[in-house]
Structure formats: structure tokens, C-alpha cells
Scaffold this active site. Structure first.
Site, mmCIF file in Angstrom:
data_model
loop_
_atom_site.group_PDB
_atom_site.id
_atom_site.type_symbol
_atom_site.label_atom_id
_atom_site.label_comp_id
_atom_site.label_asym_id
_atom_site.label_seq_id
_atom_site.Cartn_x
_atom_site.Cartn_y
_atom_site.Cartn_z
ATOM 1 N N ARG A 183 42.996 39.051 25.284
ATOM 2 C CA ARG A 183 43.162 40.386 24.956
ATOM 3 C C ARG A 183 41.794 41.207 25.276
ATOM 4 O O ARG A 183 41.757 42.330 25.436
ATOM 5 C CB ARG A 183 43.612 40.578 23.550
ATOM 6 C CG ARG A 183 42.694 39.927 22.451
ATOM 7 C CD ARG A 183 43.411 39.511 21.062
ATOM 8 N NE ARG A 183 44.403 38.471 21.404
ATOM 9 C CZ ARG A 183 44.977 37.829 20.493
ATOM 10 N NH1 ARG A 183 45.161 38.429 19.302
ATOM 11 N NH2 ARG A 183 45.936 36.785 20.637
ATOM 12 N N LYS A 241 39.505 24.742 20.862
ATOM 13 C CA LYS A 241 40.687 24.284 20.672
ATOM 14 C C LYS A 241 40.856 22.831 20.485
ATOM 15 O O LYS A 241 39.958 22.309 20.774
ATOM 16 C CB LYS A 241 41.640 24.419 21.866
ATOM 17 C CG LYS A 241 42.060 25.961 22.295
ATOM 18 C CD LYS A 241 42.846 25.902 23.749
ATOM 19 C CE LYS A 241 43.005 27.285 24.048
ATOM 20 N NZ LYS A 241 44.176 28.033 23.000
HETATM 21 N N1 BES Z 1 45.696 31.167 26.543
HETATM 22 C C1 BES Z 1 45.939 31.088 24.883
HETATM 23 C C2 BES Z 1 47.591 31.123 24.772
HETATM 24 C C3 BES Z 1 48.135 29.844 24.941
HETATM 25 C C4 BES Z 1 48.194 28.864 23.900
HETATM 26 C C5 BES Z 1 48.960 29.573 25.838
HETATM 27 C C6 BES Z 1 48.857 27.790 24.107
HETATM 28 C C7 BES Z 1 49.612 28.463 26.212
HETATM 29 C C8 BES Z 1 49.475 27.333 25.341
HETATM 30 C C9 BES Z 1 45.367 32.264 24.358
HETATM 31 O O1 BES Z 1 44.214 32.551 24.817
HETATM 32 C C10 BES Z 1 45.047 31.604 22.828
HETATM 33 O O2 BES Z 1 44.295 30.890 22.635
HETATM 34 N N2 BES Z 1 45.882 32.517 21.860
HETATM 35 C C11 BES Z 1 45.847 32.129 20.577
HETATM 36 C C12 BES Z 1 45.311 33.407 19.863
HETATM 37 C C13 BES Z 1 45.042 33.034 18.432
HETATM 38 C C14 BES Z 1 43.607 32.569 18.320
HETATM 39 C C15 BES Z 1 44.932 34.514 17.486
HETATM 40 C C16 BES Z 1 46.970 31.377 20.135
HETATM 41 O O3 BES Z 1 48.174 31.879 20.487
HETATM 42 O O4 BES Z 1 47.010 30.621 19.388
HETATM 43 MN MN MN Z 2 42.280 31.472 23.821
#
Ligand code: BES
Ligand code: MN
Ligand code: ZN
Length: 488
Positions: free
Chosen positions: A341, A267
Site C-alpha cells: 500500500r 515474515k
Molecule cells: N505481499 C503480502 C501479501 C501476501 C501475503 C501475499 C501472503 C501472498 C501471501 C503483503 O505485502 C503483506 O505482507 N501483507 C500483510 C499486511 C499486514 C502486515 C497488515 C498481510 O496480509 O499479512
Molecule cells: Mn508485505
């Protein structure tokens, strides 16, 4: 802060601060006003005490009653009143009282409202507003040198049980907020597992079991193992079982990624520190289970919390890797940041195979749900209209709102893999919350199931009066309310 109940009249309180809630167009409670020598009535007539929603005024009693001051809070129109108004009014009153350096606060449950329901909501409002996470502050902040320690709820009906139950539930919700706030160097998967074992030890009918690395390998939980591989922290599958009677078992599954860097699909660094909250679903599932067990509700629960840390390293899972989930389905990992997931897949398989008849999962799963619903609603996805309606109704009454989102064959299509059965992240950037829900559905063995995407609601940005900004403990009260409904 502790809550107590007293059956009687507000004027008799021994608290230093008495809170009176006032509806539009109504006069002050007559007995209180006469105890105060008409001061309250005058304050209202002069317009200084306002009855519009959340407006406050302060009255010094000059010894007329034991309380040194009365704080009035407007509730607006009586027909607009509900528990959410009560929670917000109680939180506003708490802040006013704290500003006046109150030590003990009494709140009179307004007459003509359901005394037990309103009393419980007022208790929630104050105890949630009073929450602080300051255990790492070695010196007290200026504004909290004086802190009220006592809350007294006053009614002329005997609602003592409702207040006591409300105190138990809110304590669990605040414990979930502590877990959310704890930094990831402290709250590792192992710590969360130990914590859950400790919590289970507090209630006789609650059993905890933790599946260790070797057991996860034996069960071929490739989803959970693949996420944890990059970290020095070993994954844990935390299992709680509660038997309060009843026939069907409700499965609760909560995502507990104790820190989500994204892994190799790392990230951006901005706000990455907030990813310590990526275990909010697990925290809510554990604490709701503890609350339900402490209340002794006549339901059966199987709570499953997969805990792991998502880190990049030489051991980490790579984009393109293919892993096998414990039900035999294969997944191509196209984005290591879509880790929630993966761990939920094994946890859902476990819950379905260990006897859950219906399953609810809670997860901070997608950033897209924040874009869609903010921190106002959690996304609710379900293959079962009855379960979905029961969850939505429970949330309406606790103020934890949900919005039903669609499952559709088109989204299922997105989950298909190029080289494996499934892919964990579609290349098309569309419907990503619904896509994630469709992915999870592959692991529930066609049982009635609902998925709550709490990425927006677990960490509030809307500054609601009683939870403010930050960790909310979202879902604890909703799940308790749902269990209450199931046992009714
Ligand atoms: N934990 C995150 C979701 C999240 C993102 C929560 C920002 C709060 C703030 C999750 O694990 C994630 O990174 N999801 C990605 C999925 C994508 C890579 C398909 C997302 O939502 O960007
Ligand atoms: Mn994630
Ligand atoms: Zn995550």
C-alpha cells in the site's frame, strides 16, 4: 508453441494429432466419421469415447486420414457450454496429446458454438497449458522430451483474426508468468524497468519512462522510498504510455515488490521463497499494456508500476517511522510488511496527477484475501459501480473471476493514524483486505477507481486445467477484454 488457423474440414489436417470435442447425446461429425471409415462413430457407440465433461479417448486412424491419432474430449451438455469449458477441454486435450508424443495438434472448433469465441478460448487453453518455466533446468525433465510445437485451429468460418489476437494475448500472459517465476536475484526493480523499456520498444505507439531515485526524491514519493530503503536495490517507477486514440485515459497501476521479506517486521521463513511473486500486479499491468498496444486497441493507457525490494537492514524503515506520500498525506508505518500500500500510494497519486481519468490497480496485497476467496476469485474493491461492473463482466468472460468486496466508513476509521494522518497497518486484526483498500482510496483523488487484490489468484492452488498450479498471469486477459469493451 505457435497457433495457426485453417479454414476447412478437420480430416484434412496435416497435424499428427486431431482433437475432436463431443457434446452429450450427439453423434460424431459425419464427414470426419466417414473419412475415418466409421471408426469414430463406433468408438462413441461402444461407450469407449465418452462425452461427459473432460473425459478423453484415443483412436488410431491407421492411415485413414493424415493424422495418426484422434483424441476425443467430452464437453458435457451443450447448454452448459461456455468459454471456460472450452479452455479446460483444450488443456485436457493438450496433455493427452503430449502423452502420445504429439508434435502438432489440430483442434476442430465444435459446430454450433460461436466459432471466433470458442476458437480463441481453445487457443488460450492449449497455449496456457503448454507453458513451462524451465530456463534454469540444464537438462530436460523426462516427461517433456517430446513437446508439441504447433497448434492448428480448424473451423469452417474465417476466424483467423480471432486466433491471431488470442495468440498475442496469451503470449503476453505467459510473459507475465515468466516475470512472476523469475527469482528475485534476477528480476530486481532495475531489471523489471529494463524489461519494460524493451517491451515498449516492440510497439510504436507504446512509450516507456523510468523514474530513477533522484526523481522519486524530487517528487517526494515517501511511500516508495521508505519501502526500498532497506535494500541495496534502488526503487524504480516504471511508466508506460499508450495512445491508441479515444478520449479518456485508463490508468493501470501494478504492485511490483520484487521480493517481500516483510522488512524489519520480518515474515516467518516458511514459504518465504514464494514472495518473489509479489510483483505479480506489476507484471500483469505491464503485459496487459503490451497486449493492448500490440492489438492496437483504440484506448489511451497510463500504466504505472512502482518497483522495490522490501528488505530488513540498518537502512530499513522501522515500525513507528512516519513518512509523507507525494500528495502530502502522512503515514505512520506500524508494520513494514504492509509495504504494498505504501508503494501503491505514490503510484496512484502519480497516475491521478498525470491524467488518468479512471484507475485500476492490481496487487498481491493481503494474505487475508486468500483466506476469504482462495485462488478462485480476486477481491474487487471500487468506489464506482460502473467500473466495478465492467471489470466483473470482463473477468466473467475471460475466466478471471472477481468478487466485489465492501468499502465502508468503519474501515476508513481503521486507517486513521495515532501520530500521523494514516497508519499503514491497523492494530486490530480485522477486515484487513478491506482496510488496505480503504487506505489506497486515500490516494486516488476521488477518481473512479477499482482495486483488485490478487494475492490468491496470481499464484494458483486450485490446479485449474489450463493454468495449473503456480504463476497464472492473472489479469492480463481481463484487462485486454476490458479495453476491448471500452473501445467497442
Ligand atoms: N505481499 C503480502 C501479501 C501476501 C501475503 C501475499 C501472503 C501472498 C501471501 C503483503 O505485502 C503483506 O505482507 N501483507 C500483510 C499486511 C499486514 C502486515 C497488515 C498481510 O496480509 O499479512
Ligand atoms: Mn508485505
Ligand atoms: Zn507484499
Amino acid at each position: 508453441m505457435r497457433a495457426t488457423f485453417r479454414r476447412g474440414t478437420p480430416a484434412d489436417t496435416s497435424a499428427d494429432t486431431l482433437v475432436v470435442l463431443l457434446f452429450d447425446g450427439e453423434s460424431a461429425p459425419a464427414d470426419l466419421d466417414s473419412a475415418l471409415g466409421g471408426r469414430l462413430g463406433k468408438l462413441l457407440e461402444s461407450g469407449e469415447a465418452k462425452t461427459a465433461n473432460k473425459r478423453t479417448a484415443l483412436l488410431h486412424t491407421d492411415g485413414a486420414i493424415a493424422a495418426a491419432r484422434v483424441i476425443t474430449v467430452g464437453l458435457g451438455k451443450r447448454e452448459d457450454f461456455d468459454s471456460e469449458r472450452a479452455r479446460n477441454a483444450a488443456a485436457v486435450a493438450y496433455r493427452q496429446a503430449a502423452d502420445a508424443s504429439a508434435q502438432a495438434i489440430a483442434i476442430a472448433v465444435p459446430e454450433g458454438t460461436g466459432q471466433a469465441t470458442t476458437g480463441a478460448a481453445l487457443t488460450e487453453g492449449v497455449l496456457l497449458a503448454a507453458y513451462r518455466f524451465d530456463r534454469y533446468k540444464t537438462k530436460a525433465d523426462d516427461d517433456d522430451s517430446q513437446r508439441a510445437e504447433q497448434l492448428e485451429i480448424v473451423s469452417n468460418e474465417d476466424i483467423g483474426q480471432a486466433i491471431a489476437e488470442s495468440e498475442i494475448i496469451v503470449a503476453c500472459q505467459n510473459a507475465a508468468r515468466d516475470l512472476q517465476n523469475l527469482p528475485s536475484n534476477v528480476l530486481t526493480p532495475a531489471e523489471l524497468a529494463d524489461y519494460a523499456i524493451g517491451r515498449a520498444g516492440e510497439v510504436e505507439a507504446l512509450e516507456a519512462e523510468v523514474l530513477e531515485l533522484e526523481q522519486l526524491e524530487a517528487r517526494q514519493m515517501g511511500g516508495l522510498l521508505s519501502v526500498a530503503k532497506g535494500s541495496h536495490q534502488q526503487p524504480k517507477l516504471i511508466v508506460l504510455r499508450y495512445d491508441g486514440g479515444g478520449t479518456a485515459t485508463l490508468g493501470l497501476v501494478g504492485k511490483a515488490v520484487t521480493f517481500d521479506t516483510g522488512g524489519i517486521s520480518i515474515k516467518p521463513s516458511s514459504k518465504m521463497e514464494e514472495m518473489k511473486f509479489d510483483m505479480s500486479g506489476g507484471a500483469a499491468a505491464i503485459e496487459a499494456t503490451v497486449a493492448i498496444a500490440k492489438l492496437g486497441l483504440p484506448v489511451k493507457l497510463l500504466t504505472v508500476v512502482p518497483a522495490a525490494e522490501n528488505m530488513p537492514s540498518g537502512h530499513a524503515t522501522r515500525p513507528g517511522d512516519i513518512v509523507t506520500i507525494s500528495n502530502g498525506k502522512t503515514v505512520e508505518i506500524n508494520n513494514t510488511d504492509a509495504e504494498g500500500r505504501m508503494i501503491l500510494a505514490d503510484a496512484l497519486v502519480y497516475a491521478a496527477s498525470e491524467g488518468a481519468d479512471r484507475i485500476i490497480d492490481l496487487a498481491t496485497l493481503t494474505g487475508a484475501i486468500i483466506v476469504a476467496l482462495g485462488s478462485t476469485y480476486a477481491g474487487l474493491f471500487s468506489n464506482d459501480d460502473d467500473l466495478s461492473a465492467a471489470i466483473a463482466a470482463a473477468g466473467d468472460s475471460t475466466g478471471e473471476l472477481t468478487w466485489r468486496m465492501p468499502l465502508h466508513a468503519d474501515f476508513k476509521e481503521l486507517t486513521k493514524g495515532k501520530f500521523a494522518d494514516l497508519t499503514n497497518a491497523a492494530s486490530a486484526r480485522k477486515a484487513s483486505s478491506a482496510y488496505a483498500a480503504s487506505f489506497l482510496e486515500e490516494f486516488v483523488d476521488e477518481k473512479p477507481w477499482a482495486h483488485l487484490d490478487i494475492a490468491g489468484t496470481a499464484w494458483s492452488q486450485d490446479g485449474r486445467d489450463y493454468v495449473g498450479n503456480g504463476a497464472t498471469g492473472w489479469g492480463v486477459r481481463l484487462l485486454v477484454e476490458l479495453a476491448r469493451g471500452m473501445s467497442a
